[in-house]
Write an enzyme that holds these catalytic residues in place. Structure first.
Site, mmCIF file in Angstrom:
data_model
loop_
_atom_site.group_PDB
_atom_site.id
_atom_site.type_symbol
_atom_site.label_atom_id
_atom_site.label_comp_id
_atom_site.label_asym_id
_atom_site.label_seq_id
_atom_site.Cartn_x
_atom_site.Cartn_y
_atom_site.Cartn_z
ATOM 1 C CG HIS A 104 -1.933 -0.155 0.212
ATOM 2 N ND1 HIS A 104 -3.019 0.246 -0.477
ATOM 3 C CD2 HIS A 104 -1.069 -0.706 -0.778
ATOM 4 C CE1 HIS A 104 -3.003 -0.118 -1.587
ATOM 5 N NE2 HIS A 104 -1.796 -0.476 -1.724
ATOM 6 C CG HIS A 178 -1.923 -5.383 -2.374
ATOM 7 N ND1 HIS A 178 -0.830 -5.536 -2.940
ATOM 8 C CD2 HIS A 178 -1.959 -3.995 -2.635
ATOM 9 C CE1 HIS A 178 -0.164 -4.549 -3.782
ATOM 10 N NE2 HIS A 178 -1.046 -3.497 -3.435
ATOM 11 C CD GLU A 312 -4.433 -3.092 -5.125
ATOM 12 O OE1 GLU A 312 -4.435 -2.066 -3.936
ATOM 13 O OE2 GLU A 312 -3.664 -2.842 -5.912
#
Length: 347
Positions: A104, A178, A312
């Site tokens: 991420h 997220h 996501e």
């Protein structure tokens, strides 16, 4: 339709929280730090407005935010194997923040940025524009990247995120949000009885470190087949090796067939809430908070496993290692634009 702005003092920083409010009373709150969505107030079938996302009780926790609650993710959402990739014959090394792998965007990713903001109010929509310039070499990624993200709430109870970017050299990019959704309202229950219907006939196989093996598998005759809809709990009870490597649940990339108007719909029959996802992204990582434990203080109480589901929408970092995966390459001066809408309704 209006936008409310509150000034907050968070861990020694002055931040702003914006609350988008539509004509129905639905609210979406977010920070200029990390673009974090802190709260979404949506009605149940009785018309009661309750929070449907996970958020910290103490806003100071958003500064580190190890669970990425509500955050914008980038430059690359997901895991990059061995924290490196090759582009134009050059090797790029990234931070290893998930074992040997890069997750991420690392600890300096979009979720750690104070974004420049501008709000807007129209007759049928309210929103906020978030802007950030990521310099060449930021987090190890090549290229100066100009990033713009727009959050919009309409009177149809649709919350839409538009991601736009342009880079001055070839690079890699796939962004997402997220948020952990829980349609029970104020976290009354976990999400195990939430019913998911998804327009996806293929998903990506993972190894024991949650890294794609390179195989894209059919969902047929598995609990990964959500085409007709079934409860999330089916994956928890499953003895499929793919559910076991994900700590008894889902943390997998599904590739959309794009045969239906809606890519994914989640329903909680008790509250009567439904959440529909519509996107032009090629796929989605559905994560059922399998690694979440009871150590986090949330607004409504202690966290727990299976308390939220992340949706996501993105391309696949596995495309850096394997053929046949949705690409995350972005050419020099090529406009990047991706849109995802979360539409809240009741049954």
């Amino acid at each position: 339709m209006k936008v409310r702005t509150d000034v907050l003092h968070v861990a020694g920083r002055q931040l702003k929280e914006y609350t988008l409010i539509n004509a129905n009373g639905m609210e979406v709150s977010c920070l200029n730090y990390g673009g974090v969505i802190t709260k979404i107030m949506a009605p149940n079938s009785k018309g009661d407005f309750e929070n449907v996302v996970l958020g910290y009780a103490n806003y100071d926790e958003y500064i580190d935010n190890p669970h990425f609650f509500g955050a914008l993710i980038g430059r690359v959402a997901g895991r990059i194997q061995d924290s490196s990739f090759k582009l134009n014959g050059k090797n790029y090394s990234l931070q290893s923040n998930n074992g040997a792998h890069h997750l991420h965007g690392g600890t300096t990713g979009f979720h750690k940025v104070i974004w420049q903001t501008e709000t807007f109010e129209y007759e049928d929509a309210v929103g906020i524009i978030l802007v950030h310039r990521s310099p060449d070499g930021d987090g190890g990624y090549p290229g100066n990247l100009a990033m713009k993200v727009t959050y919009t709430l309409t009177n149809d109870n649709a919350f839409t995120i538009v991601y736009e970017a342009i880079a001055d050299q070839k690079t890699v990019l796939t962004t997402t949000n997220h948020s952990y959704f829980n349609l029970s309202g104020n976290l009354k229950t976990d999400i195990l009885q939430h019913n998911v219907q998804m327009d996806a006939s293929r998903f990506v196989e993972l190894d024991h470190e949650l890294i794609p093996t390179g195989r894209i598998l059919p969902v047929d005759n598995t609990v990964f087949d959500f085409r007709q809809g079934h409860a999330i709990v089916d994956g928890v009870h499953s003895v499929d090796q793919q559910n076991l490597v994900a700590l008894n649940g889902f943390d997998h990339y599904f590739i959309f067939d794009h045969n239906k108007k809606e890519n994914l719909t989640i329903t909680d029959s008790v509250s009567g809430r439904t959440l529909t996802v519509k996107t032009d992204q090629p796929g989605i990582v559905m994560y059922t908070s399998n690694a979440l434990n009871d150590t986090v203080e949330l607004r409504e109480g202690k966290s727990s496993k299976y308390l939220g589901v992340c949706l996501e929408t993105q391309s696949s970092p596995a495309s850096l290692e394997h053929d046949g995966f949705p690409s995350i390459l972005l050419e020099k001066d090529e406009p990047y634009k991706k849109t995802t809408s979360f539409v809240f309704k009741t049954i």
